[in-house]
Design a protein around this motif. Sequence first.
Motif, PDB file in Angstrom:
ATOM      1  N   LEU A  42      -8.686   5.644   0.867  1.00  0.00           N
ATOM      2  CA  LEU A  42      -9.084   4.285   1.235  1.00  0.00           C
ATOM      3  C   LEU A  42     -10.001   4.270   2.451  1.00  0.00           C
ATOM      4  O   LEU A  42     -10.838   3.369   2.594  1.00  0.00           O
ATOM      5  CB  LEU A  42      -7.834   3.435   1.516  1.00  0.00           C
ATOM      6  CG  LEU A  42      -7.042   2.967   0.294  1.00  0.00           C
ATOM      7  CD1 LEU A  42      -5.674   2.444   0.712  1.00  0.00           C
ATOM      8  CD2 LEU A  42      -7.815   1.883  -0.454  1.00  0.00           C
TER       9      LEU A  42
ATOM     10  N   VAL B 129     -10.255  -8.897  -4.977  1.00  0.00           N
ATOM     11  CA  VAL B 129     -10.240  -7.479  -5.368  1.00  0.00           C
ATOM     12  C   VAL B 129     -10.244  -7.361  -6.889  1.00  0.00           C
ATOM     13  O   VAL B 129     -10.969  -6.556  -7.466  1.00  0.00           O
ATOM     14  CB  VAL B 129      -9.007  -6.770  -4.781  1.00  0.00           C
ATOM     15  CG1 VAL B 129      -8.863  -5.356  -5.349  1.00  0.00           C
ATOM     16  CG2 VAL B 129      -9.108  -6.727  -3.270  1.00  0.00           C
TER      17      VAL B 129
ATOM     18  N   GLN C 270      -4.111   6.620   1.645  1.00  0.00           N
ATOM     19  CA  GLN C 270      -4.738   6.211   2.905  1.00  0.00           C
ATOM     20  C   GLN C 270      -6.033   6.967   3.180  1.00  0.00           C
ATOM     21  O   GLN C 270      -7.032   6.381   3.610  1.00  0.00           O
ATOM     22  CB  GLN C 270      -3.756   6.398   4.065  1.00  0.00           C
ATOM     23  CG  GLN C 270      -2.617   5.391   4.066  1.00  0.00           C
ATOM     24  CD  GLN C 270      -3.096   3.951   3.880  1.00  0.00           C
ATOM     25  OE1 GLN C 270      -3.912   3.462   4.658  1.00  0.00           O
ATOM     26  NE2 GLN C 270      -2.602   3.291   2.849  1.00  0.00           N
TER      27      GLN C 270
ATOM     28  N   THR D  22      -2.437  -7.878  -5.647  1.00  0.00           N
ATOM     29  CA  THR D  22      -3.680  -7.714  -4.901  1.00  0.00           C
ATOM     30  C   THR D  22      -4.377  -9.064  -4.818  1.00  0.00           C
ATOM     31  O   THR D  22      -4.015 -10.013  -5.526  1.00  0.00           O
ATOM     32  CB  THR D  22      -4.595  -6.669  -5.568  1.00  0.00           C
ATOM     33  OG1 THR D  22      -5.654  -6.307  -4.672  1.00  0.00           O
ATOM     34  CG2 THR D  22      -5.201  -7.190  -6.865  1.00  0.00           C
TER      35      THR D  22
ATOM     36  N   PHE E 256     -13.539   1.245  -3.947  1.00  0.00           N
ATOM     37  CA  PHE E 256     -12.590   0.805  -2.922  1.00  0.00           C
ATOM     38  C   PHE E 256     -11.609  -0.209  -3.498  1.00  0.00           C
ATOM     39  O   PHE E 256     -10.408  -0.167  -3.216  1.00  0.00           O
ATOM     40  CB  PHE E 256     -13.352   0.204  -1.738  1.00  0.00           C
ATOM     41  CG  PHE E 256     -12.461  -0.316  -0.651  1.00  0.00           C
ATOM     42  CD1 PHE E 256     -11.729   0.540   0.152  1.00  0.00           C
ATOM     43  CD2 PHE E 256     -12.357  -1.686  -0.424  1.00  0.00           C
ATOM     44  CE1 PHE E 256     -10.899   0.054   1.158  1.00  0.00           C
ATOM     45  CE2 PHE E 256     -11.535  -2.180   0.572  1.00  0.00           C
ATOM     46  CZ  PHE E 256     -10.804  -1.303   1.367  1.00  0.00           C
ATOM     47  N   LYS E 257     -12.095  -1.112  -4.332  1.00  0.00           N
ATOM     48  CA  LYS E 257     -11.220  -2.120  -4.920  1.00  0.00           C
ATOM     49  C   LYS E 257     -10.205  -1.496  -5.883  1.00  0.00           C
ATOM     50  O   LYS E 257      -9.041  -1.906  -5.924  1.00  0.00           O
ATOM     51  CB  LYS E 257     -12.055  -3.189  -5.633  1.00  0.00           C
ATOM     52  CG  LYS E 257     -12.819  -4.083  -4.663  1.00  0.00           C
ATOM     53  CD  LYS E 257     -13.620  -5.147  -5.376  1.00  0.00           C
ATOM     54  CE  LYS E 257     -14.297  -6.092  -4.372  1.00  0.00           C
ATOM     55  NZ  LYS E 257     -15.059  -7.157  -5.041  1.00  0.00           N
TER      56      LYS E 257
ATOM     57  N   ALA F 103      -3.111   1.608  -4.805  1.00  0.00           N
ATOM     58  CA  ALA F 103      -2.211   1.734  -3.648  1.00  0.00           C
ATOM     59  C   ALA F 103      -1.101   0.691  -3.704  1.00  0.00           C
ATOM     60  O   ALA F 103       0.066   0.982  -3.401  1.00  0.00           O
ATOM     61  CB  ALA F 103      -3.006   1.598  -2.354  1.00  0.00           C
ATOM     62  N   SER F 104      -1.442  -0.530  -4.106  1.00  0.00           N
ATOM     63  CA  SER F 104      -0.428  -1.586  -4.184  1.00  0.00           C
ATOM     64  C   SER F 104       0.555  -1.328  -5.320  1.00  0.00           C
ATOM     65  O   SER F 104       1.755  -1.585  -5.187  1.00  0.00           O
ATOM     66  CB  SER F 104      -1.100  -2.952  -4.363  1.00  0.00           C
ATOM     67  OG  SER F 104      -0.143  -3.984  -4.339  1.00  0.00           O
TER      68      SER F 104
ATOM     69  N   LYS G 270      -7.478   0.100  -3.772  1.00  0.00           N
ATOM     70  CA  LYS G 270      -6.554  -0.884  -3.211  1.00  0.00           C
ATOM     71  C   LYS G 270      -5.521  -1.309  -4.256  1.00  0.00           C
ATOM     72  O   LYS G 270      -4.334  -1.477  -3.944  1.00  0.00           O
ATOM     73  CB  LYS G 270      -7.322  -2.114  -2.705  1.00  0.00           C
ATOM     74  CG  LYS G 270      -8.072  -1.899  -1.413  1.00  0.00           C
ATOM     75  CD  LYS G 270      -8.534  -3.207  -0.799  1.00  0.00           C
ATOM     76  CE  LYS G 270      -7.374  -4.016  -0.256  1.00  0.00           C
ATOM     77  NZ  LYS G 270      -7.811  -5.231   0.467  1.00  0.00           N
ATOM     78  N   GLN G 271      -5.972  -1.472  -5.495  1.00  0.00           N
ATOM     79  CA  GLN G 271      -5.040  -1.851  -6.553  1.00  0.00           C
ATOM     80  C   GLN G 271      -4.044  -0.730  -6.829  1.00  0.00           C
ATOM     81  O   GLN G 271      -2.836  -0.967  -6.966  1.00  0.00           O
ATOM     82  CB  GLN G 271      -5.823  -2.169  -7.834  1.00  0.00           C
ATOM     83  CG  GLN G 271      -6.709  -3.405  -7.716  1.00  0.00           C
ATOM     84  CD  GLN G 271      -7.618  -3.558  -8.918  1.00  0.00           C
ATOM     85  OE1 GLN G 271      -7.147  -3.800 -10.031  1.00  0.00           O
ATOM     86  NE2 GLN G 271      -8.918  -3.405  -8.721  1.00  0.00           N
TER      87      GLN G 271
ATOM     88  N   SER H  60       0.853  -1.182   0.000  1.00  0.00           N
ATOM     89  CA  SER H  60       0.000   0.000   0.000  1.00  0.00           C
ATOM     90  C   SER H  60       0.891   1.235   0.000  1.00  0.00           C
ATOM     91  O   SER H  60       2.124   1.124   0.034  1.00  0.00           O
ATOM     92  CB  SER H  60      -0.935   0.002   1.206  1.00  0.00           C
ATOM     93  OG  SER H  60      -1.914   1.028   1.081  1.00  0.00           O
TER      94      SER H  60
END
Length: 478
Positions: free
Chosen positions: A154, A457, A151, A453, A164-165, A171-172, A168-169, A146
């Motif tokens: 998220l 996700v 943050q 991920t 949200f998904k 962020a990764s 997350k991707q 992340s």
Amino acid sequence: MEPEAGTAGADGTEMAAPEPGRCAYFVARKNRFCKMIPAPGKRFCGEHGQQEEENDRKRIPCPLDPKHTVYEDQLQKHLKKCNSREKPKPVYFVQDINAGLKNVAEIPEKQVPISSLSKEELQNLIIKLKKASNGLKLCLKEQILSHQALQEALNDPKNGESAFKHLKQQASILGNMEKLHLLGPGRCFVEFGAGRGKLSHWVDVALQNVENVHFLLVERATTRFKVDGKHKGRDSIFERLQVDIQHLCLKKVPILEKKKLPVVGIGKHLCGAATDLALRCLVESYTTCCEGENEEPATKRSRTDKTEVASNNSADNESNKDNWKPVAGIVIALCCHHKCDWTHYVGREFFKSVGLGPLEFHYFQRMSSWATCGMRETTAKLSTSEESEDQTNDTEEHEQTFSGTDGGSDTLHGILTVEERKEIGFLCKLLIDHGRIEYLQQRGYKAALQYYTESTVSLENVLLTAVPSLSLIPEPTT
């Protein structure tokens, strides 16, 4: 002539009159009147003016795009401004520079669907697949990271499940870029298949206090709901390149021609053959042209990094100039292997080295969809009606529609189970991706595949990363 208001339509129902101030032409296909606004004193809009009896001017289909019409006596004037006219090519357009295969004799003729293969033919393909995959690393490393830049987003309770998904991707992807020390000053980030530009947006947020950062957003189609406007007034520079990756010559992009910044190629779910076009764009057409042209020492890394590049040693600086690479790194989330194309595929030499050719590639790229076909019903439910337009428009192409591949539940019924199809699909994807890794390794890059991920996700959860093997940027410390 258009039906009169109050008469029966094609289905026998009574038709209402056109709205006041609107065109009186009835569009049978949509079972309603045209909603365009006609000129003062006219009953019909310009598109349907030929329907007006008192109008002697004739309208004809536009020769550039027959979907719209034009007054015949104004045709020449219209052709000069029609949106469908061929526009001047940008300076960075070079026809087929990243296309790959030139010998069309290698391209196989159209093959029969997998569902039409005999049991023996299918079993032979699977034997070839497993033999070619023997020795490959079947368990990819999990690198689910992340980044602090996302943050706040998220943790925003307004996000729907789909938004949200995506966050997350993203962020990764940024976390993996940071781990490879690719987030720093003096870089040009090239986002391939940029769409709305969300990935570049978050990279810019992560680098908001860093100087001399540029972004090139490559997208062949015009895009709605772009986020580029959020960056006006910032130090970083955003530029869109509306061009197919197949014809993009990065060397001729003015900002790169002028500044010769190290390039970081990025992409989130770069679909099928677009990944191969992007790799060739970075590794061949750009790198080959640029190597040896840079006379400046390597740019210092960000002060926030714990490990600094030693730049005060003259011997090291001389070595750095020799080892400088115009491409500092590549980080691409892979997607839609069933849309790969042997013509553009960068791993053809690897396929040939394991006894495979265009025919096997054709079937393997079709069979790759089996890896996710069993989970599609769940994926189709990602977007809900309650989510905002901003969220639903961010849905990935592979989540919206699924190609008519040979992965349906009724395909090969009685020959292979769902689990067997998923295993074969995974091997097909891995084999295609390994060809890309070998391509990068042979050209001096340290390349790897990892899960970035969870599959819950995104079903397309593999990230390809590459940095120059003799990189000036030190390895991350543990």
